[in-house]
Write an enzyme that holds these catalytic residues in place. Structure first.
Site, mmCIF file in Angstrom:
data_model
loop_
_atom_site.group_PDB
_atom_site.id
_atom_site.type_symbol
_atom_site.label_atom_id
_atom_site.label_comp_id
_atom_site.label_asym_id
_atom_site.label_seq_id
_atom_site.Cartn_x
_atom_site.Cartn_y
_atom_site.Cartn_z
ATOM 1 N N VAL A 34 77.790 32.970 2.941
ATOM 2 C CA VAL A 34 77.099 32.930 1.642
ATOM 3 C C VAL A 34 75.884 32.024 1.748
ATOM 4 C CG1 VAL A 34 77.286 32.195 -0.782
ATOM 5 C CG2 VAL A 34 79.178 33.422 0.295
ATOM 6 N N CYS A 44 71.869 31.390 -0.507
ATOM 7 C CA CYS A 44 71.025 31.816 -1.619
ATOM 8 C C CYS A 44 69.904 32.708 -1.060
ATOM 9 C CB CYS A 44 70.458 30.597 -2.342
ATOM 10 S SG CYS A 44 69.441 31.082 -3.732
ATOM 11 N N ALA A 45 70.097 34.012 -1.180
ATOM 12 C CA ALA A 45 69.169 34.963 -0.560
ATOM 13 C C ALA A 45 67.769 34.877 -1.183
ATOM 14 C CB ALA A 45 69.718 36.383 -0.683
ATOM 15 N N GLU A 51 68.269 39.927 -5.262
ATOM 16 C CA GLU A 51 68.257 38.767 -4.365
ATOM 17 C C GLU A 51 68.159 39.234 -2.904
ATOM 18 O OE1 GLU A 51 71.076 36.432 -7.542
ATOM 19 O OE2 GLU A 51 71.954 37.117 -5.661
ATOM 20 N N HIS A 85 81.733 37.128 -3.067
ATOM 21 C CA HIS A 85 80.341 37.457 -2.729
ATOM 22 C C HIS A 85 80.253 38.673 -1.808
ATOM 23 C CE1 HIS A 85 79.821 33.415 -4.266
ATOM 24 N NE2 HIS A 85 78.522 33.636 -4.320
ATOM 25 N N PRO A 86 79.318 39.553 -2.096
ATOM 26 C CA PRO A 86 79.137 40.708 -1.211
ATOM 27 C C PRO A 86 78.436 40.273 0.075
ATOM 28 C CG PRO A 86 77.413 40.687 -2.871
ATOM 29 C CD PRO A 86 78.317 39.519 -3.182
HETATM 30 N N1 LIG Z 1 76.878 36.742 0.930
HETATM 31 C C1 LIG Z 1 75.847 36.325 0.156
HETATM 32 O O1 LIG Z 1 75.277 35.268 0.342
HETATM 33 N N2 LIG Z 1 75.477 37.192 -0.812
HETATM 34 C C2 LIG Z 1 74.449 36.953 -1.664
HETATM 35 N N3 LIG Z 1 73.693 35.788 -1.760
HETATM 36 C C3 LIG Z 1 72.802 36.008 -2.733
HETATM 37 O O2 LIG Z 1 71.962 35.187 -3.100
HETATM 38 N N4 LIG Z 1 72.933 37.274 -3.243
HETATM 39 C C4 LIG Z 1 73.939 37.918 -2.586
HETATM 40 O O3 LIG Z 1 74.356 39.055 -2.731
#
Ligand SMILES: NC(=O)NC1NC(=O)NC1=O
Length: 155
Positions: A120, A122-123, A87, A67-68
């Protein structure tokens, strides 16, 4: 996409379409390919969850490392996938003041130093304020609890 069309895809096409179900983590679609034919989207999601659950802790942390960072350099340089960019935009991270970027970077570093994988969440389902609060809160978890918490955040 209709499930019959999904089931008719070649492996290469399947990987192209589902390669980023988890950001830049093609091992996921590569692993669930064996379960074709799928009965629907929910079936694909269930196989993804089962595969992740079946991994040893090192594998779960590996998935998290794909994950970024939120508000990280990849967002700034435009290197994110379109989904991830969207996101992070939904959470408000494309519109940060420099001081907010520094704060997020420093919290991300503190988190990574503590757990060995990136924070991480859920953005799409959170605002940047919720996310900062969650990050601070989750810094208090132990590594096993936090690993499980982070894996649950896939959305
Ligand atoms: N680190 C992290 O949560 N990254 C992310 N989460 C998400 O929902 N999109 C992302 O890029």
């Amino acid at each position: 996409m209709d499930i019959n069309a999904v089931n008719a895809l070649s492996y290469g096409e399947f990987l192209e379409i589902f390669g980023n179900v988890i950001e830049k983590c093609p091992i996921i679609p590569a692993a669930i390919w064996i379960h074709r034919p799928f009965t629907g989207l929910a079936d694909i999601e269930a196989h993804i969850s089962d595969f992740i659950d079946s991994l040893p802790e090192s594998g779960k942390e590996g998935i998290l490392r794909c994950h970024p960072d939120l508000a990280g350099r990849e967002l700034q340089s435009g290197a994110l996938t379109r989904d991830s960019q969207e996101e992070q935009r939904a959470a408000g991270f494309t519109d940060l003041q420099p001081v907010e970027v520094s704060r997020m970077r420093s919290l991300n570093s503190e988190y990574k130093e503590r757990f060995g994988f990136p924070f991480v969440i859920c953005a799409r389902l959170n605002t940047k304020r919720d996310i900062t609060r969650e990050l601070l809160d989750r810094l208090g978890n132990d590594r096993a609890a936090e690993r499980a918490r982070a894996i649950d955040e896939h959305c």
